[in-house]
Design a protein around this motif. Structure first.
Motif, mmCIF file in Angstrom:
data_model
loop_
_atom_site.group_PDB
_atom_site.id
_atom_site.type_symbol
_atom_site.label_atom_id
_atom_site.label_comp_id
_atom_site.label_asym_id
_atom_site.label_seq_id
_atom_site.Cartn_x
_atom_site.Cartn_y
_atom_site.Cartn_z
ATOM 1 N N LEU A 85 2.394 18.829 -5.764
ATOM 2 C CA LEU A 85 2.857 19.845 -7.205
ATOM 3 C C LEU A 85 1.162 20.222 -7.135
ATOM 4 C CD1 LEU A 85 3.375 19.722 -9.464
ATOM 5 C CD2 LEU A 85 1.254 17.522 -10.060
ATOM 6 N N VAL A 86 0.369 19.813 -6.773
ATOM 7 C CA VAL A 86 -1.371 21.082 -6.794
ATOM 8 C C VAL A 86 -1.934 21.385 -5.871
ATOM 9 C CG1 VAL A 86 -2.192 19.709 -8.962
ATOM 10 C CG2 VAL A 86 -2.131 18.528 -6.056
ATOM 11 N N MET A 89 6.552 27.371 -4.550
ATOM 12 C CA MET A 89 6.038 26.394 -4.936
ATOM 13 C C MET A 89 6.024 25.572 -5.916
ATOM 14 S SD MET A 89 2.355 27.890 -3.539
ATOM 15 C CE MET A 89 2.302 29.504 -4.422
ATOM 16 N N PRO A 90 6.295 24.328 -5.890
ATOM 17 C CA PRO A 90 7.031 24.024 -7.051
ATOM 18 C C PRO A 90 6.331 23.678 -8.193
ATOM 19 C CG PRO A 90 6.068 21.951 -5.318
ATOM 20 C CD PRO A 90 5.788 23.571 -5.230
ATOM 21 N N GLY A 91 6.678 24.052 -9.532
ATOM 22 C CA GLY A 91 7.026 23.338 -10.610
ATOM 23 C C GLY A 91 6.245 21.828 -11.276
ATOM 24 N N ILE A 92 5.872 22.127 -12.165
ATOM 25 C CA ILE A 92 5.878 20.259 -12.977
ATOM 26 C C ILE A 92 7.458 20.038 -12.936
ATOM 27 C CG2 ILE A 92 5.390 18.932 -14.619
ATOM 28 C CD1 ILE A 92 2.679 20.699 -14.921
ATOM 29 N N ASP A 93 8.488 20.758 -13.564
ATOM 30 C CA ASP A 93 9.707 20.546 -13.394
ATOM 31 C C ASP A 93 10.129 20.313 -12.685
ATOM 32 O OD1 ASP A 93 9.439 20.401 -16.653
ATOM 33 O OD2 ASP A 93 10.476 22.501 -16.257
ATOM 34 N N GLY A 117 0.817 22.913 -3.302
ATOM 35 C CA GLY A 117 1.865 23.878 -2.464
ATOM 36 C C GLY A 117 2.483 23.531 -1.757
#
Lengths: 272, 128
Positions: free
Chosen positions: B125-126, B1-5, B128
């Motif tokens: 982003l939010v 799952m991606p984070g902000i970066d 997932g």
């Protein structure tokens, strides 16, 4: 026809990089020596690891748990389970991340929001000196951290933003009451949510908690509502009981030069 | 799952991307930045983009007709003779006021594609 419906607030401030102001010499020193430990101040606590803020707590800012559970992003039971197994809210959040209970982006975003929000109140002027305890418990983990200087700069920028919106900080800490503005300026949906909770008892911080919203975001709307004449603090200048939020700015100018000087002196001493 | 970066780095892989940021439009704070900023300063860009985003989000004229809890506006597009600015509001299940800001070179950039992709990235982003 000129119908300006919503009064346009002043522009968001941009930090003056040449100013080089610091909130306190202690913070500057902790940042320089990349300190690890816990800074306890009157209005909150910063957890530092290698000069970076990994976690912040303030009784004036809703914690990560409130932000995540208020709108059902996370079930309260899931937070309590994680909190019961962890040594603190930051570890609990890391457990949630490990277990994939929340998307990483959502958790990172909420965590950063909470750090800047609690950091703003923690770094507010205080009447007692802060205490720093070297402690190797805080560490840079999987969730994002913020350099001390970045938090300091952002806190100063936020003070300036509030000051530009409405220079009287009285509405930040006192119970709020609704007023009928002479010319009813319309309110935005986010301001409406705040205004609906103004009941003569709740303070801005209480409204923030009730909404599951960052306290600073609520202060922005409260100052804008105060500027538009929709709300006013119950007592314009209440005494300083422990429950009121800290006033981030000195009170409005006083005509007596001696009093003004004394207040500036007091503020400068508090800022040490 | 991606984070902000990861999300910002994915945005930078779009053709023509010059810079990207995740910005809070209430405070004007950049919560994450990558690449270049117009004028070389992400902080100033974030504060200025936040002004624009806030105006779009708060003025009823731009809101969708149905109020179903989603942000009133999806995105704001600004074009000039050499670049595009794409601001995409992030719809979070918790209370927040953030948007993704993508700065795109006009020669290499594909605005339609970038708009679709940025929307997907904002959701991932939010969610997932």
């Amino acid at each position: 026809m000129t119908l300006v419906q919503i009064p346009t607030p002043p522009p968001l401030p941009v930090r003056d990089k040449t100013a080089g102001r610091a909130l306190s010499p202690m913070l500057t020193r902790l940042a320089e020596e990349r300190a690890t430990g816990i800074l306890v101040r009157e209005h909150g606590t910063l957890y530092l690891a290698e000069g970076r803020v990994v976690h912040a707590e303030s009784p004036f800012a809703p914690g990560l748990d409130v932000l995540l559970t208020a709108h059902g992003t996370l079930a309260s039971a899931a937070w309590q389970r994680a909190a019961a197994r962890a040594s603190g809210p930051l570890r609990a959040a890391e457990l949630l991340l490990d277990e994939g209970l929340l998307p990483a982006g959502a958790l990172e975003l909420c965590h950063l929001d909470a750090v800047y929000d609690a950091g703003y109140f923690t770094l507010a002027p205080s009447s007692t000196p802060g205490r720093f305890r070297y402690d190797n418990t805080p560490r840079v983990g999987p969730l994002p951290s913020v350099p001390v200087v970045a938090l300091e700069r952002e806190t100063l920028r936020r003070r300036l933003l509030l000051h530009r919106l409405w220079p009287d900080p009285a509405a930040d800490g006192a119970p709020l009451i609704r007023t009928d503005p002479a010319r009813a300026a319309p309110v935005t949906p986010r301001q409406r949510a705040v205004l609906d909770r103004v009941d003569g008892v709740r303070t801005a911080v209480g409204i923030a908690r009730n909404l599951g919203r960052q306290a600073f975001h609520t202060l922005v709307d409260v100052r804008r509502l105060a500027a538009a004449g929709h709300v006013t603090p119950l007592a314009p200048h209440p005494p300083e009981p422990r429950v009121t939020a800290p006033s981030p700015l000195p009170p409005p100018p006083v005509t007596d030069p001696d009093i003004a000087l004394l207040k500036r002196l007091r503020d400068a001493l508090e800022a040490l | 799952m991606p984070g902000i970066d990861e999300c910002l780095l994915a945005a930078m892989r779009l053709p023509g991307a010059r810079g990207a940021a995740l910005v809070d439009w209430t405070s004007g704070l950049a919560l994450g930045t990558v690449g270049d900023a117009p004028g070389g300063d992400h902080e100033t860009t974030a504060a200025e983009a936040a002004e624009l985003a806030r105006m779009a989000a708060e003025h009823g004229a731009f809101a969708a007709r149905s109020d179903d809890g989603r942000p009133p506006v999806e995105d704001v597009i600004v074009s000039n003779h050499d670049s595009y600015h794409l601001l995409r509001f992030v719809d979070t299940s918790f209370d927040s006021s953030v948007f993704l800001h993508l700065w795109l070179g006009r020669e290499e950039g594909n605005l339609a594609l970038a708009r679709i992709r940025l929307g997907e990235m904002a959701a991932r982003l939010v969610l997932g």
